[in-house]
Design a protein around this motif. Structure first.
Motif, short mmCIF file in Angstrom:
data_model
loop_
_atom_site.label_atom_id
_atom_site.label_comp_id
_atom_site.label_asym_id
_atom_site.label_seq_id
_atom_site.Cartn_x
_atom_site.Cartn_y
_atom_site.Cartn_z
N LEU A 37 0.85 -1.18 0.00
CA LEU A 37 0.00 0.00 0.00
C LEU A 37 0.89 1.23 0.00
CD1 LEU A 37 -2.74 1.52 0.53
CD2 LEU A 37 -2.30 1.14 2.95
N SER A 38 0.45 2.25 -0.70
CA SER A 38 1.15 3.52 -0.70
C SER A 38 0.22 4.59 -0.14
CB SER A 38 1.58 3.89 -2.13
OG SER A 38 2.10 5.19 -2.16
N MET A 39 0.74 5.43 0.75
CA MET A 39 -0.03 6.54 1.30
C MET A 39 0.77 7.82 1.12
SD MET A 39 -1.36 4.81 4.86
CE MET A 39 -2.28 6.26 5.35
N VAL A 40 0.06 8.87 0.68
CA VAL A 40 0.69 10.18 0.51
C VAL A 40 -0.20 11.21 1.16
CG1 VAL A 40 1.57 11.86 -1.14
CG2 VAL A 40 1.68 9.44 -1.69
N LEU A 41 0.40 12.08 1.94
CA LEU A 41 -0.30 13.20 2.54
C LEU A 41 0.08 14.45 1.76
CD1 LEU A 41 0.10 10.93 4.75
CD2 LEU A 41 -0.31 12.74 6.40
N VAL A 42 -0.92 15.18 1.30
CA VAL A 42 -0.68 16.32 0.41
C VAL A 42 -1.33 17.59 0.96
CG1 VAL A 42 -0.45 14.85 -1.64
CG2 VAL A 42 -2.68 15.83 -1.05
N ASP A 43 -0.94 18.71 0.39
CA ASP A 43 -1.54 19.99 0.77
C ASP A 43 -2.85 20.20 0.00
OD1 ASP A 43 -0.77 20.76 -1.83
OD2 ASP A 43 0.95 21.91 -1.10
N SER A 44 -3.57 21.23 0.35
CA SER A 44 -4.89 21.49 -0.25
C SER A 44 -4.84 21.74 -1.76
CB SER A 44 -5.59 22.64 0.46
OG SER A 44 -5.91 22.26 1.79
N PRO A 45 -3.89 22.56 -2.27
CA PRO A 45 -3.86 22.76 -3.73
C PRO A 45 -3.59 21.47 -4.51
CG PRO A 45 -2.61 24.49 -2.62
CD PRO A 45 -2.95 23.47 -1.58
N GLU A 85 -0.05 -8.37 -3.39
CA GLU A 85 -0.71 -7.55 -4.39
C GLU A 85 -0.44 -6.10 -4.05
OE1 GLU A 85 -2.63 -8.58 -6.94
OE2 GLU A 85 -2.87 -10.68 -6.42
N MET A 86 -0.34 -5.27 -5.07
CA MET A 86 -0.29 -3.83 -4.86
C MET A 86 -1.72 -3.36 -4.75
SD MET A 86 1.30 -1.17 -4.35
CE MET A 86 1.12 0.59 -4.40
N LEU A 87 -2.12 -2.96 -3.54
CA LEU A 87 -3.50 -2.54 -3.32
C LEU A 87 -3.81 -1.23 -4.03
CD1 LEU A 87 -3.75 -3.24 0.50
CD2 LEU A 87 -4.61 -4.64 -1.38
N GLY A 88 -2.88 -0.29 -3.94
CA GLY A 88 -3.10 1.01 -4.55
C GLY A 88 -2.59 2.12 -3.66
N ASP A 89 -3.15 3.30 -3.88
CA ASP A 89 -2.70 4.50 -3.18
C ASP A 89 -3.85 5.14 -2.42
OD1 ASP A 89 -0.10 4.43 -4.50
OD2 ASP A 89 -1.16 5.09 -6.29
N ILE A 90 -3.52 5.65 -1.25
CA ILE A 90 -4.44 6.49 -0.48
C ILE A 90 -3.79 7.85 -0.38
CG2 ILE A 90 -5.53 6.91 1.76
CD1 ILE A 90 -5.51 3.87 2.19
N VAL A 91 -4.55 8.88 -0.75
CA VAL A 91 -4.07 10.25 -0.66
C VAL A 91 -4.91 10.97 0.39
CG1 VAL A 91 -3.61 12.40 -1.89
CG2 VAL A 91 -3.40 10.20 -3.10
N LEU A 92 -4.25 11.49 1.41
CA LEU A 92 -4.91 12.22 2.49
C LEU A 92 -4.53 13.69 2.43
CD1 LEU A 92 -4.05 9.73 5.37
CD2 LEU A 92 -6.31 10.06 4.38
N CYS A 93 -5.44 14.55 2.84
CA CYS A 93 -5.19 15.99 2.88
C CYS A 93 -5.35 16.49 4.31
CB CYS A 93 -6.14 16.71 1.92
SG CYS A 93 -5.83 18.49 1.81
N PRO A 94 -4.27 16.50 5.11
CA PRO A 94 -4.37 16.94 6.50
C PRO A 94 -4.96 18.34 6.70
CG PRO A 94 -2.32 15.77 6.18
CD PRO A 94 -2.93 15.97 4.81
N PRO A 95 -4.65 19.34 5.85
CA PRO A 95 -5.29 20.64 6.08
C PRO A 95 -6.82 20.58 5.98
CG PRO A 95 -3.39 20.90 4.64
CD PRO A 95 -3.63 19.42 4.79
N PHE A 96 -7.31 19.85 5.00
CA PHE A 96 -8.76 19.68 4.85
C PHE A 96 -9.32 18.87 6.02
CE2 PHE A 96 -12.72 18.06 3.14
CZ PHE A 96 -13.20 19.11 2.37
N ALA A 97 -8.60 17.81 6.40
CA ALA A 97 -9.03 16.96 7.51
C ALA A 97 -9.06 17.75 8.82
CB ALA A 97 -8.10 15.76 7.63
N ALA A 98 -8.14 18.70 8.99
CA ALA A 98 -8.11 19.51 10.22
C ALA A 98 -9.38 20.33 10.36
CB ALA A 98 -6.88 20.41 10.22
N GLU A 99 -9.87 20.87 9.25
CA GLU A 99 -11.13 21.63 9.27
C GLU A 99 -12.29 20.71 9.64
OE1 GLU A 99 -11.71 23.71 5.56
OE2 GLU A 99 -9.65 24.49 5.60
N GLN A 100 -12.32 19.52 9.06
CA GLN A 100 -13.38 18.55 9.39
C GLN A 100 -13.32 18.14 10.85
OE1 GLN A 100 -14.28 16.24 5.25
NE2 GLN A 100 -12.92 15.22 6.62
N ALA A 101 -12.12 17.90 11.35
CA ALA A 101 -11.96 17.49 12.75
C ALA A 101 -12.46 18.57 13.69
CB ALA A 101 -10.48 17.18 13.03
N GLN A 102 -12.14 19.81 13.39
CA GLN A 102 -12.59 20.91 14.23
C GLN A 102 -14.11 20.98 14.24
OE1 GLN A 102 -11.14 24.78 13.09
NE2 GLN A 102 -11.58 25.64 15.10
#
Length: 186
Positions: A37-45, A85-102
Motif C-alpha cells: 500500500l502507498s499513502m501520501v499526505l498532500v496539501d490542499s492545492p 498484491e499492490m493494493l493502490g494509493d491512499i491520498v490524504l489531505c491533512p489541512p482539509f481533515a483539520a477543518e473537518q476534525a474541528q
C-alpha cells in the motif's frame, strides 16, 4: 504488510499511527500479509488538482483512493495461491481533515485515522454511493477504527504493567545480575 508513506502536506502528523491503523484495517479485512500500500499526505492545492482531475469536482477533499487490483478479503478469488498484491494509493489531505476534525469536535489524529480506514475500505471495493452501501461501509469503518483503538489501549496497558513489574523487581534486586545469586534461577 508493506506500507510506504510520505508526508508532502507541510502538516506534522504521526505517520506511525497512520501505518498502524492501515495495517490493522488490512489485517482485520484478511488481506494477504504481503500486500503493498502507498499513502501520501498532500496539501490542499495538490488535493484540489487530484480531485478535479480524477473526480471532476472542484476544490480539495479529505481522502482519495486509487485501487490497483480488484481484491476480495483473503486475496484474489481467481488466484490459486493468494499472494502479494499492490493494493493502490491512499491520498490524504491533512489541512482539509483539520477543518473537518474541528467541525466534528475531535482531534486531527482521530480524523486522519478514520480517513485512513475509509481509504483502505475504498481500495478493497467498498463504496457509499447508495444508502445500503453507505450503511455497510460506515458501520465497518466504525468497527475497524474502534478495534484499532482497543488494540492500542491494550498495548498501553501491557506496557504499563511491564514497566511497573520492572520497577518492582528492580527495586528488590530481582533484576540485578551482579549479586551472589547472579545466574541462578529464582
Amino acid at each position: 504488510m508493506s506500507i510506504d508513506i510520505a508526508n508532502e502536506s507541510g502538516v506534522e502528523v504521526s505517520l506511525e499511527d497512520l501505518v498502524s491503523v492501515a495495517t490493522f484495517a488490512l489485517g482485520a479485512m484478511d488481506v494477504h500479509p504481503a500486500a503493498e500500500l502507498s499513502m501520501v499526505l498532500v496539501d490542499s492545492p495538490t488535493m484540489a488538482d487530484l480531485h478535479q482531475q480524477w473526480m471532476d469536482l472542484p476544490g480539495p477533499t479529505d481522502v482519495m483512493s486509487f485501487p490497483m487490483d480488484e481484491l476480495e478479503p483473503g486475496g484474489r478469488p481467481d488466484s490459486a495461491e493468494p499472494g502479494p498484491e499492490m493494493l493502490g494509493d491512499i491520498v490524504l489531505c491533512p489541512p482539509f481533515a483539520a477543518e473537518q476534525a474541528q467541525k466534528a469536535g475531535h482531534s486531527l489524529e482521530h480524523e486522519l485515522a478514520l480517513l485512513t480506514v475509509h481509504g483502505v475500505l475504498h481500495l478493497l471495493g467498498f463504496d457509499h454511493a447508495e444508502p445500503d452501501e453507505e450503511k455497510e461501509m460506515f458501520a465497518l469503518q466504525a468497527r475497524l477504527l474502534e478495534g484499532w483503538y482497543e488494540r492500542d489501549r491494550q498495548h498501553r496497558r501491557d506496557a504499563a504493567v511491564a514497566a511497573r513489574d520492572e520497577r518492582v523487581l528492580g527495586s528488590i534486586g530481582f533484576l540485578d545480575d551482579s549479586g551472589p545469586d547472579a545466574g541462578r534461577s529464582r
